[in-house]
Enzyme design. Structure first.
Site, mmCIF file in Angstrom:
data_model
loop_
_atom_site.group_PDB
_atom_site.id
_atom_site.type_symbol
_atom_site.label_atom_id
_atom_site.label_comp_id
_atom_site.label_asym_id
_atom_site.label_seq_id
_atom_site.Cartn_x
_atom_site.Cartn_y
_atom_site.Cartn_z
ATOM 1 N N ASP A 2 0.468 19.634 18.410
ATOM 2 C CA ASP A 2 1.204 20.586 19.245
ATOM 3 C C ASP A 2 2.100 21.551 18.474
ATOM 4 O OD1 ASP A 2 0.044 19.752 21.557
ATOM 5 O OD2 ASP A 2 1.803 18.748 22.379
ATOM 6 N N LYS B 143 3.245 4.441 -1.138
ATOM 7 C CA LYS B 143 3.361 5.352 -2.282
ATOM 8 C C LYS B 143 4.656 6.133 -2.109
ATOM 9 C CE LYS B 143 -1.310 4.719 -1.823
ATOM 10 N NZ LYS B 143 -2.020 4.206 -0.646
ATOM 11 N N LYS C 103 -4.118 10.766 4.905
ATOM 12 C CA LYS C 103 -3.624 10.070 6.099
ATOM 13 C C LYS C 103 -2.561 10.967 6.728
ATOM 14 C CE LYS C 103 -4.244 6.845 2.546
ATOM 15 N NZ LYS C 103 -5.644 6.619 2.676
ATOM 16 N N ASP D 280 17.134 9.941 -8.296
ATOM 17 C CA ASP D 280 18.581 10.163 -8.219
ATOM 18 C C ASP D 280 19.132 10.084 -6.802
ATOM 19 O OD1 ASP D 280 18.765 10.432 -10.946
ATOM 20 O OD2 ASP D 280 18.722 12.628 -10.933
ATOM 21 N N HIS E 148 -9.305 10.944 1.362
ATOM 22 C CA HIS E 148 -8.354 9.845 1.195
ATOM 23 C C HIS E 148 -7.060 10.109 1.959
ATOM 24 C CE1 HIS E 148 -5.795 6.938 -1.171
ATOM 25 N NE2 HIS E 148 -6.904 6.229 -1.020
ATOM 26 N N HIS F 239 0.810 -1.210 0.000
ATOM 27 C CA HIS F 239 0.000 0.000 0.000
ATOM 28 C C HIS F 239 0.847 1.266 0.000
ATOM 29 C CE1 HIS F 239 -3.356 2.602 1.763
ATOM 30 N NE2 HIS F 239 -3.938 2.008 0.731
#
Length: 427
Positions: free
Chosen positions: A313, A114, A308, A119, A306, A112
């Site tokens: 603080d 991404k 996450k 380089d 979608h 899952h």
């Protein structure tokens, strides 16, 4: 593996409008190497643009590897793949497991992550897949999401991880990598040894300290959740969490409730217009439990959420691929960055504040109308489910990761590796 690294610069990228042009621009400027991992790659206008960028990079001599998930990206055409492989792109497909009577045996273990590394000097980590539904012109089902662009020494950790992922997949297949890839992995091992002597590490680019944190099914089973819990446990003033799929374990819920009860302003941004109805149903089962402790809940109602991300603080933040649900916390292979930087936290916090102010509905207890007896029965069931699910999720079968380039037969399994990167098959 996770360690605090200073001297980094982070750029927040919101939605495909900011993310895709920047990634494609960096791939177009690559001189030596591009490595991509993604859950979803669709053959739509976004996928075609990534295809073109990778194809052009490979044609001019850049070494290109892309790993996609077999469950998330099941329908790529042979022509789409063969055009890449003929140009020299190595395409690896993560498959949760061999099929039994047409059914996958490890349906819930998905790659899952991404990640993009260019380089060895620049990286991207987040929750955005390569599909047109991350663009606003997709319509009401366009997704709201986030990623970060990273410069600085942390990129060395991410670069090392994606190379170890490739090496582990080949060793678990009981085969030697192709000659070009074998030479590159050996070269990276030499450069990594140099990096340990402080050579070959990207130069400081900013003031942020950060961690690259992953979750797998063997050595790092709860690392991302542990960082969430630790940050909430020590929070003094404010916690904002925006998470698409929310059904966390008992310990994470407990830390949220404790923080709210000691006076911390704890806010959750969850899906109000979900891409899957069960997502909202599952999260809403926790609303009474959280509201009673003083947690504020906002439902994002413009389109499917979608993202996450979290900001705590005024200093701690995280962006990545991990949801706060059983799949991400106990089964999937995930990657987040944890960032300590006031400027980045302020920017993320301001964007989440704008989301709550203009695009969300705050949930009030009076909005939750249901019989008290049903709430009591349901709360009992939820409590025991959440208290135990990390344990029962671990009972499900894991698998050894195997990788092979598209177009080659999968060699017999003959090895194992402690890093559960993924299992791959030819497309």
């Amino acid at each position: 593996m996770s360690r605090w690294v200073s001297g980094n610069k982070f750029r927040l990228l919101e939605n495909g409008e900011e993310f895709f042009p920047r990634v494609f621009e960096c791939i177009a400027a690559a001189k030596r190497e591009v490595v991509v991992e993604t859950f979803i790659l669709f053959e739509d206008k976004v996928g075609e643009e990534l295809h073109a960028a990778l194809h052009q990079a490979a044609r001019r001599g850049v070494q290109v590897d892309i790993t996609i998930d077999g469950y998330g990206s099941p329908d790529l055409s042979p022509e789409f793949i063969s055009t890449l492989t003929r140009a020299g792109v190595r395409v690896h497909v993560f498959d949760p497991g061999a099929k039994l009577w047409g059914w996958r045996t490890n349906l819930f273990r998905r790659m899952h992550r991404k990640i993009v590394v260019v380089d060895g000097e620049r990286a991207f980590v987040g929750g955005i897949n390569y599909s047109a539904d991350h663009l606003a012109d997709f319509g009401p089902q366009a997704k709201q999401d986030y990623a970060v662009e990273i410069e600085g020494p942390l990129v060395a950790d991410i670069h090392s991880f994606v190379h170890r992922a490739l090496a582990a997949g080949w060793r678990n297949a009981g085969a030697e990598p192709p000659e070009g890839l074998r030479e590159r992995l050996a070269g990276h091992a030499r450069s990594l040894a140099g990096a340990l002597r402080r050579d070959n590490i990207p130069a400081p680019a900013g003031e942020a300290s950060a961690l690259f944190v992953t979750r797998d099914n063997r050595k790092h089973t709860n690392d991302i959740e542990r960082h969430y819990r630790a940050a909430i446990r020590t929070a003094r003033s404010r916690v904002i969490i925006a998470n698409a799929y929310f059904f966390p374990g008992y310990r994470l819920l407990k830390e949220m409730r404790r923080a709210a009860r000691r006076g911390v302003d704890v806010r959750l941004i969850l899906q109000g217009e979900p891409d899957m109805p069960i997502v909202k149903t599952a999260a809403s089962m926790l609303y009474h439990h959280l509201l009673d402790a003083g947690v504020r809940i906002y439902e994002y109602c413009e389109r499917p959420l979608h993202g996450k991300v979290a900001a705590i603080d005024g200093e701690w933040a995280t962006v990545g691929s991990s949801n706060l649900d059983p799949l991400s916390l106990s089964l999937n292979l995930e990657a987040n960055v944890v960032i300590r930087d006031r400027a980045f936290n302020q920017e993320l916090g301001e964007r989440l504040d704008a989301l709550m102010q203009h695009s969300c509905k705050q949930i009030d207890r009076k909005d939750l109308v249901e019989p008290s007896w049903w709430r009591t029965v349901r709360s009992y069931f939820i409590f025991h489910l959440l208290r135990r699910y990390p344990a029962w999720a671990g009972w499900l079968p894991a698998h050894a990761p195997r990788l092979t380039p598209a177009g080659q037969d999968l060699p017999p399994s003959g090895g194992s590796d402690p890093e559960p990167v993924g299992q791959a098959k030819p497309v």
